[in-house]
Design a protein around this motif. Structure first.
Motif: not given
Ligand code: KG4
Ligand code: ZN
Length: 344
Positions: A146-148, A176-178, A193-195, A312-314
């Motif tokens: 995830s992001g964290g 990815f984000d950085k 980046i994925d796209k 992703t978060d839900n």
């Molecule tokens: O699980 P999440 O929604 O939130 C956290 O708990 O952090 O994850 C968010 C992360 C972000 O860093 C976002 O860039 C990444 O998931 N993310 C992806 C893609 N969709 C979301 N990373 C790579 N490819 C994706 N398609």
């Protein structure tokens, strides 16, 4: 009514769950383990700052939470009086953001006289795999990205998980984000980046492999290496970034996915599991999904990937976790407080 009365009252509980750990305000209703609604309000306001602003996240959660909960109940066609419990994300996450969901869940449960269930966000990402038609069989290995967080988790039972390895610095999503920020792409960078990577050459740039523990990860070096490669490239040719954006994205994404899957393969072989799963925001990544499936096919392992909306978060993943905790009789008291850091 005691908690054991509540437990025996329903093996088909109706639970409202709330997620507010970062930048998604979400509420879901689950009935007997089946999702009846899953409302997600994403805070797009952070994009202009290139990352999540914690104080802004808290305020936006406050603005959205009542509407999101009302919508989750109405879409599920469930009255709040029919709920058997209220679940919420206790942590890890941003303190102010968590406090909004925690306080709302506590007040809501108290007002209705319903029991409260506190959920660990990282466990919930893993348990999102049980929202699928064919869930994994125990024991299984889950890569939560995830992001964290970036974790390799050995899952022995719904609520019995062991951390095999994790990142020692940046999380995969952060990598990815950085990188996206360095390249001037919008936040969140992962999907961008994925796209772009789809049209690129993954062999264009080579990235170093960090030397950390067998199941641990390190992504901060990768990001620094990208920064230097871009600086050198632009010095030699001012159009370097524009001309090769897709190639750079494909190479960088490929390096992240390779590290993730190599470590996962070793951990799965060592743990002797036959079922593997991925979870968390980065599991929405198309290359990771494809190569994970290919690896499992080659190794004769069963691959499990949550639906896109549950990666992703839900709040649906918080709801399924609360469902298992409800069945195990694991409830929270009203004095429960959020936690910002920590593993499982
Ligand atoms: O699980 P999440 O929604 O939130 C956290 O708990 O952090 O994850 C968010 C992360 C972000 O860093 C976002 O860039 C990444 O998931 N993310 C992806 C893609 N969709 C979301 N990373 C790579 N490819 C994706 N398609
Ligand atoms: Zn998450």
């Amino acid at each position: 009514m005691t908690h054991s009365d509540i437990k025996s009252r329903s093996t088909y509980p109706t639970i409202l769950a709330i997620e507010s750990s970062c930048d998604e305000t979400s509420a879901a209703v689950i009935q007997g383990g089946k999702v009846r609604s899953n409302i997600i309000s994403s805070q797009l306001d952070h994009a202009e700052y290139g990352g999540v602003i914690p104080e802004l996240a808290s305020r936006l959660h406050q603005q959205q939470i009542v509407r999101v909960v009302e919508k989750a109940l109405s879409e599920a066609e469930v009255s709040k009086h029919d709920l058997d419990a209220v679940g919420f994300t206790r942590g890890p996450g941003l303190l102010g953001a968590l406090l909004v969901g925690t306080c709302f869940a506590k007040s809501f449960a108290l007002g209705l006289g319903k029991p409260l269930v506190d959920v660990n966000h990282m466990q919930a990402h893993v348990l999102a795999n049980f929202l699928q038609e064919q869930p994994p069989e125990f024991p299984f290995l889950c890569l939560t990205v995830s992001g964290g967080h970036t974790q390799l988790v050995l899952v022995k039972d719904y609520l019995d998980m062991e951390l095999m390895g994790e990142t020692i610095d940046d999380a995969a999503g952060e990598a990815f984000d950085k990188a996206a920020k360095i390249m001037g792409l919008p936040y969140p960078g992962g999907p961008e980046i994925d796209k772009l990577a789809k049209q690129g050459d993954p062999k264009f740039l080579k990235f170093p492999r960090p030397d950390v523990g067998p199941y641990d990860f390190s992504f901060s070096g990768l990001k620094t290496s990208l920064l230097y490669k871009l600086k050198d490239g632009v010095k030699a040719d001012s159009h370097f970034l524009d001309d090769h954006m897709a190639d750079i994205c494909a190479s960088y994404q490929g390096a992240i996915v390779s590290v993730l899957l190599d470590k996962m393969k070793k951990a799965a072989q060592d743990a002797g599991v036959k079922h593997l799963a991925i979870a968390g925001g980065v599991s929405a990544n198309s290359e990771l999904r494809l190569r994970f499936q290919q690896m499992c096919n080659e190794q004769h392992w069963k691959a499990h990937i949550p639906d896109f909306q549950y990666c992703t978060d839900n709040a649906a993943m918080i709801a399924i976790s609360a469902h298992f905790q409800f069945q195990a009789g694991k409830f929270a008291d009203l004095d429960v407080t959020p936690f910002t850091r920590g593993g499982l």
